[in-house]
Write a protein that holds these residues in place. Structure first.
Motif, PDB file in Angstrom:
ATOM      1  N   PHE A   1       0.830  -1.216   0.000  1.00 19.76           N
ATOM      2  CA  PHE A   1       0.000   0.000   0.000  1.00 19.76           C
ATOM      3  C   PHE A   1       0.855   1.253   0.000  1.00 19.76           C
ATOM      4  CE2 PHE A   1       0.111   2.211   4.085  1.00 19.76           C
ATOM      5  CZ  PHE A   1       0.888   1.346   4.830  1.00 19.76           C
ATOM      6  N   LYS A   2       2.092   1.111   0.463  1.00 17.80           N
ATOM      7  CA  LYS A   2       2.948   2.295   0.545  1.00 17.80           C
ATOM      8  C   LYS A   2       3.329   2.815  -0.827  1.00 17.80           C
ATOM      9  CE  LYS A   2       5.124   1.260   4.854  1.00 17.80           C
ATOM     10  NZ  LYS A   2       6.256   0.491   5.352  1.00 17.80           N
TER      11      LYS A   2
ATOM     12  N   GLY B   1       1.580   3.277  -3.437  1.00 16.93           N
ATOM     13  CA  GLY B   1       0.646   4.314  -3.865  1.00 16.93           C
ATOM     14  C   GLY B   1       0.943   5.645  -3.216  1.00 16.93           C
ATOM     15  N   LEU B   2       1.255   5.581  -1.924  1.00 20.37           N
ATOM     16  CA  LEU B   2       1.518   6.827  -1.200  1.00 20.37           C
ATOM     17  C   LEU B   2       2.801   7.496  -1.676  1.00 20.37           C
ATOM     18  CD1 LEU B   2       0.411   5.830   2.392  1.00 20.37           C
ATOM     19  CD2 LEU B   2      -0.569   7.624   0.983  1.00 20.37           C
TER      20      LEU B   2
END
Lengths: 197, 220
Positions: free
Chosen positions: B77-78, B80-81
Motif C-alpha cells: 500500500f505504501k 501508492g503513497l
C-alpha cells in the motif's frame, strides 16, 4: 489561482488518524510519517489521511474546531464582529470539504457541521464584498487582509486587484496630466523668479 | 528490505546535499521553499530570479525515489503513497517551470533586455541557462516571423515591447518585521506602512518587489 491549487496547498496540513493496520514508518521526502500501529492515533498530512481513508485503512479524527458547539460560537463571533475573526485553521474550508467528503462516517452530525461551516463562509464572503466595495470607492491602494484564509483571498483575486489596477492607471494618468499642465504654468513664473534674482 | 533501501537512499542524498551546501536545510524546508517560490512566480507580474538549485535538488530526490519505487512490491500500500508524493512534487515543479516559460513567451524582448543590462552591471541573471537559450530562440523566431509577414505590408516598422505591469496588485504574507514600505497610491502623497511577521496585505507589487526577491515576504 485555481481552487484546486489552494486545495493542493491545504492538503499539507496535519490531521490525526487512527489506522487499522500495522506498518513501519513511511519515509516521505517531505518528512517521515508513522510508524502505524492499529488503533493508536498519529498525525499525518491530510492527503495521506484521505488516501488511507479511501482504502478503508483508517479512521479520521476531526480537528478540534470541527465541533458543532465551537463552530456555533465562531459563527456568532463572526456575525457580531465587524472585522474578520481569526479562523481556527488557515485552510478551514479545504479541510472541511475533504474530511466531510471522504470521512462523513467518522464525524458525528456531519450535515449540521457542513451547514454551519457554509454559514460562516457566507458571512465572511458578504463582509468581504462590502469591504471590497468600500475599498474601491475610497480607491485605496493598500489593504490589510490579516485573518483571511487562502481560499477567501483566492475568491476575490479575479476582481479586486484588477479593479484597483485600473484605478491606479486612471490616477497616475491624472497625475501625469496635472504635472504637465502645472509644469507649463510654473516654467514662466520660475523664469521670472530667476530674472528678479 | 525494500523500505530500508529507500530510507538509506534518502539518507545518502540528504548527506550529499549537506556537504554541498554550507547552510543546513532539511528536505521538508526545501519543499516549503519550493511552494513559496512557486506562489511568488505565479503572482508576481515580472519574472523572478530563478531557483534552479531547489528544483534540481528536488528532481534528484524524485528520481532516486522513483528508481527505488520500482523495487517495491506492487501490492504494497505504501507504493501508492510514495507515488502520490512524487506526483505532488512533480506538479509543483512543472507548474513553476511552466509559469516561467509562459512569462518568457509573453515578455521575451523585455526580459532579454533586462538580462543584458544585468550582465553588463555584473549582476546575477534571472533566467537559468536553458531558459535564456529558450528566450533567445523564441525571440528570434518571433522576429523572423514578424518580418516575413511584414514584407507584405511595408511601411510599418514600429513595434512596441510588451513589458509586465509592475504596478499590479498582489497579496503577500510577511516573514519578517519590515518597516517603512512606501505605498504608491497614484497620487503624490505616499504613505508608509510597517509589516509585522505573518501579516497579510494587498499592495502594489512595485513597493515590495525587492522584498519578494530577497525572501522577506512571499506572495499568496
Amino acid at each position: 489561482m485555481d481552487p484546486d491549487e489552494v486545495e493542493f496547498l491545504g492538503e499539507k496540513s496535519m490531521i490525526e488518524i487512527v489506522p487499522t493496520f500495522n506498518s513501519a514508518p513511511i519515509y516521505f521526502i517531505g518528512g517521515d510519517v508513522g510508524p502505524f500501529r492499529a488503533s493508536i492515533p498519529l498525525r499525518v498530512p491530510l492527503w495521506v489521511a484521505v488516501h488511507l481513508k479511501q482504502q478503508q485503512q483508517c479512521k479520521i479524527i476531526p480537528p478540534d474546531w470541527m465541533d458543532l458547539e465551537k463552530l456555533e460560537n465562531l459563527k456568532e463571533e463572526e456575525k457580531s464582529n465587524r472585522s474578520f475573526i481569526k479562523m481556527p485553521s488557515e485552510h478551514y474550508i479545504v479541510e472541511a470539504k475533504l474530511i466531510l467528503g471522504c470521512a462523513a462516517d467518522d464525524i458525528p452530525r456531519t450535515d449540521e457541521i457542513r451547514t454551519i461551516i457554509k454559514d460562516i463562509w457566507d458571512i465572511r464572503k458578504s463582509k468581504l464584498r462590502s469591504s471590497m466595495d468600500q475599498m474601491i470607492k475610497k480607491s485605496a491602494m493598500y489593504a490589510a487582509v490579516d485573518n483571511l484564509t487562502l481560499m477567501e483571498i483566492n475568491s476575490i483575486r479575479p476582481l479586486l486587484p484588477h479593479a484597483l489596477e485600473q484605478i491606479y492607471r486612471i490616477k497616475s494618468n491624472k497625475r501625469a496630466i496635472l504635472n504637465r499642465t502645472q509644469g507649463s504654468v510654473t516654467t514662466p513664473s520660475n523664469a521670472t523668479g530667476s530674472f528678479t534674482n | 528490505m525494500d523500505e530500508i533501501d529507500i530510507e538509506s537512499a534518502l539518507n545518502e542524498i540528504e548527506n550529499e546535499s549537506d556537504d554541498e551546501d554550507e547552510v543546513q536545510i532539511s528536505l521538508p524546508e526545501i519543499i516549503q521553499l519550493m511552494e513559496e517560490t512557486w506562489l511568488n512566480e505565479k503572482f508576481s507580474p515580472e519574472i523572478l530570479p530563478n531557483k534552479m538549485e531547489i528544483v534540481e535538488l528536488l528532481l534528484d530526490q524524485i528520481t532516486t525515489l522513483e528508481t527505488n519505487l520500482k523495487k517495491l512490491n506492487n501490492s504494497d500500500f505504501k507504493k501508492g503513497l510514495y507515488q502520490m508524493e512524487v506526483d505532488r512534487l512533480r506538479f509543483l515543479i512543472s507548474s513553476y517551470l511552466r509559469k516561467r516559460l509562459e512569462k518568457i513567451e509573453i515578455f521575451c524582448t523585455a526580459i532579454l533586455e533586462q538580462e543584458k543590462l544585468r550582465s553588463q552591471q555584473g549582476k546575477d541573471n534571472y533566467l537559468s541557462q536553458n531558459e535564456l537559450q529558450f528566450a533567445q530562440e523564441y525571440d528570434q523566431s518571433i522576429k523572423d516571423n514578424f518580418e516575413s509577414v511584414m514584407r507584405f505590408c511595408p511601411g510599418i516598422i514600429e513595434t512596441q515591447i510588451i513589458s509586465p505591469n509592475i504596478h499590479s496588485m498582489v497579496f503577500l504574507k510577511s516573514k519578517e518585521n519590515i518597516d517603512g514600505i512606501v505605498i504608491d497610491d497614484g497620487n503624490d502623497d505616499n504613505d508608509l506602512i510597517d509589516l509585522t511577521t505573518g501579516a497579510q496585505v494587498l499592495i502594489g507589487y512595485k513597493s515590495i518587489s525587492n522584498l519578494v526577491k530577497n525572501g522577506d515576504v512571499h506572495l499568496i
